[in-house]
Enzyme design. Structure first.
Site, PDB file in Angstrom:
ATOM      1  N   HIS A  45       0.905  -1.231   0.025  1.00  0.00           N
ATOM      2  CA  HIS A  45      -0.019  -0.013  -0.062  1.00  0.00           C
ATOM      3  C   HIS A  45       0.863   1.229  -0.148  1.00  0.00           C
ATOM      4  CE1 HIS A  45       1.157  -0.412   3.950  1.00  0.00           C
ATOM      5  NE2 HIS A  45       0.816   0.954   4.425  1.00  0.00           N
ATOM      6  N   ASP A  47       0.652   5.054   1.826  1.00  0.00           N
ATOM      7  CA  ASP A  47      -0.291   5.519   2.900  1.00  0.00           C
ATOM      8  C   ASP A  47      -1.461   6.419   2.649  1.00  0.00           C
ATOM      9  OD1 ASP A  47       1.246   4.092   4.965  1.00  0.00           O
ATOM     10  OD2 ASP A  47       2.638   5.720   5.161  1.00  0.00           O
ATOM     11  N   HIS A  60       4.869   0.237   0.368  1.00  0.00           N
ATOM     12  CA  HIS A  60       5.408  -0.558   1.499  1.00  0.00           C
ATOM     13  C   HIS A  60       4.630  -1.668   1.957  1.00  0.00           C
ATOM     14  CE1 HIS A  60       3.399   2.839   3.454  1.00  0.00           C
ATOM     15  NE2 HIS A  60       3.617   2.125   4.501  1.00  0.00           N
ATOM     16  N   ARG A  62       4.407   6.262  14.292  1.00  0.00           N
ATOM     17  CA  ARG A  62       4.503   6.897  12.997  1.00  0.00           C
ATOM     18  C   ARG A  62       3.747   8.162  13.028  1.00  0.00           C
ATOM     19  NH1 ARG A  62       1.178   4.267   7.991  1.00  0.00           N
ATOM     20  NH2 ARG A  62      -0.011   6.214   8.017  1.00  0.00           N
TER      21      ARG A  62
HETATM   22  C1  SIN Z   1       2.939   1.358   7.987  1.00  0.00           C
HETATM   23  O1  SIN Z   1       2.192   0.752   6.970  1.00  0.00           O
HETATM   24  O2  SIN Z   1       3.213   2.310   8.120  1.00  0.00           O
HETATM   25  C2  SIN Z   1       3.537   0.311   8.742  1.00  0.00           C
HETATM   26  C3  SIN Z   1       4.848  -0.221   8.400  1.00  0.00           C
HETATM   27  C4  SIN Z   1       5.597  -1.143   9.645  1.00  0.00           C
HETATM   28  O3  SIN Z   1       5.133  -1.275  10.434  1.00  0.00           O
HETATM   29  O4  SIN Z   1       6.497  -1.465   8.973  1.00  0.00           O
END
Ligand code: SIN
Length: 293
Positions: free
Chosen positions: A118, A120, A267, A282
């Site tokens: 995905h 974000d 990611h 985050r």
């Molecule tokens: C996310 O999608 O921001 C999480 C990524 C992660 O936990 O490595």
């Protein structure tokens, strides 16, 4: 079946800058991902450091800063250097500080955030331009890496007729897909955001074209029949799923911060460590313009 060299893609290989006045950069692959040393993110950046971090981020798409010791305010202050902080659409469900998304997975978790390809929050009309994940606890068993994929290269790997076909199209991105479909959250009044973005986007800083659909949020391509849209999206997702050459892999050490350019990457968190735990926080930075063709 194994891969062979594809000349149309090799022709577009570029040699990316690795030399910055104020930073040391160790690349993870030749086109995406770099570890950055020589900067302490707990302190305000000088203008020269901020210029170099910004340039390295544009060049390498995802930067990893190992061995950083940050409290929440320092994490946010580093992010604010790039803009206003984003409030995640699921934040009312999570509670806590609305600018911080806690990424916590334990043996009792029903899911780990982002365990699928995905970009974000592309359901927002102006998705975040970048995100910064600060991981402080890694699983005792190892694992818990994050994969990042280069959407410039994904675009370059398409044939010319496919690029021409996709070029004028737009796709809808729907927050209900992941937030209700996968995470089973209760939508806010009026529902989660839905937005349309071009399928092929030009990055506002690099000026390069990239593929801008993702399995997490993109529900359909506007103007195509449902089965046509499903077939085209599945073909594009399979390119991403099945092309390791697009990826770099971040093998987290505790107290590392990753800063990714959310405009040109996807990611995928890897949940391979149950019943062990992983913890991070985050913050994302509000985009300054919608994705444009
Ligand atoms: C996310 O999608 O921001 C999480 C990524 C992660 O936990 O490595």
């Amino acid at each position: 079946m194994f891969n062979v060299r594809k000349t149309n893609v090799d022709a577009q290989f570029e040699v990316i800058n690795q030399s910055y006045e104020t930073l040391e950069v160790e690349t993870l692959t030749p086109h995406i991902g770099a570890k950055v040393r020589g900067v302490d993110l707990s302190q305000p950046l000088t203008n020269e450091q901020a210029r170099d971090v910004h340039q390295a981020w544009i060049d390498w798409k995802i930067l990893v800063f190992p061995n950083q010791h940050l409290n929440r305010d320092q994490h946010k202050a580093f992010a604010r250097r790039w803009g206003k902080l984003h409030v995640h659409p699921m934040q009312p469900t999570y509670g806590g500080d609305e600018e911080v998304l806690v990424v916590k997975t334990t043996r009792d978790s029903a899911y780990t955030s982002g365990d699928g390809w995905h970009t974000d929050v592309t359901c927002d009309p102006v998705p975040p331009l970048g995100s910064m994940l600060y991981i402080t606890e890694t699983p005792a068993s190892g694992g818990g890496d994050t994969l990042f994929a280069d959407m410039y290269l994904a675009y370059q790997m398409l044939s010319d007729p496919m690029k021409e076909f996709l070029d004028p199209l737009a796709a809808e991105h729907d927050g209900a897909g992941p937030y209700v479909g996968s995470y089973k959250s209760t939508p806010p009044e009026g529902g989660y955001p839905k937005s349309q973005h071009p399928v092929i986007v030009t990055h506002p800083d690099s000026g390069k074209k990239l593929l801008y659909v993702n399995r997490g949020f993109t529900s359909h391509i506007v103007g195509l029949g449902r089965s046509e849209s499903n077939a085209v999206l599945e073909m594009l997702y399979r390119l991403i799923d099945s092309t390791p050459r697009l990826y770099c892999r971040v093998d987290w050490e505790p107290n590392s911060l990753a800063f990714w350019d959310n405009r040109c990457t996807q990611h995928h968190a890897v949940w391979d460590y149950w019943p062990n735990s992983r913890y991070g926080e985050r913050v994302s930075i509000v985009g300054d313009q919608p994705p444009r063709h």
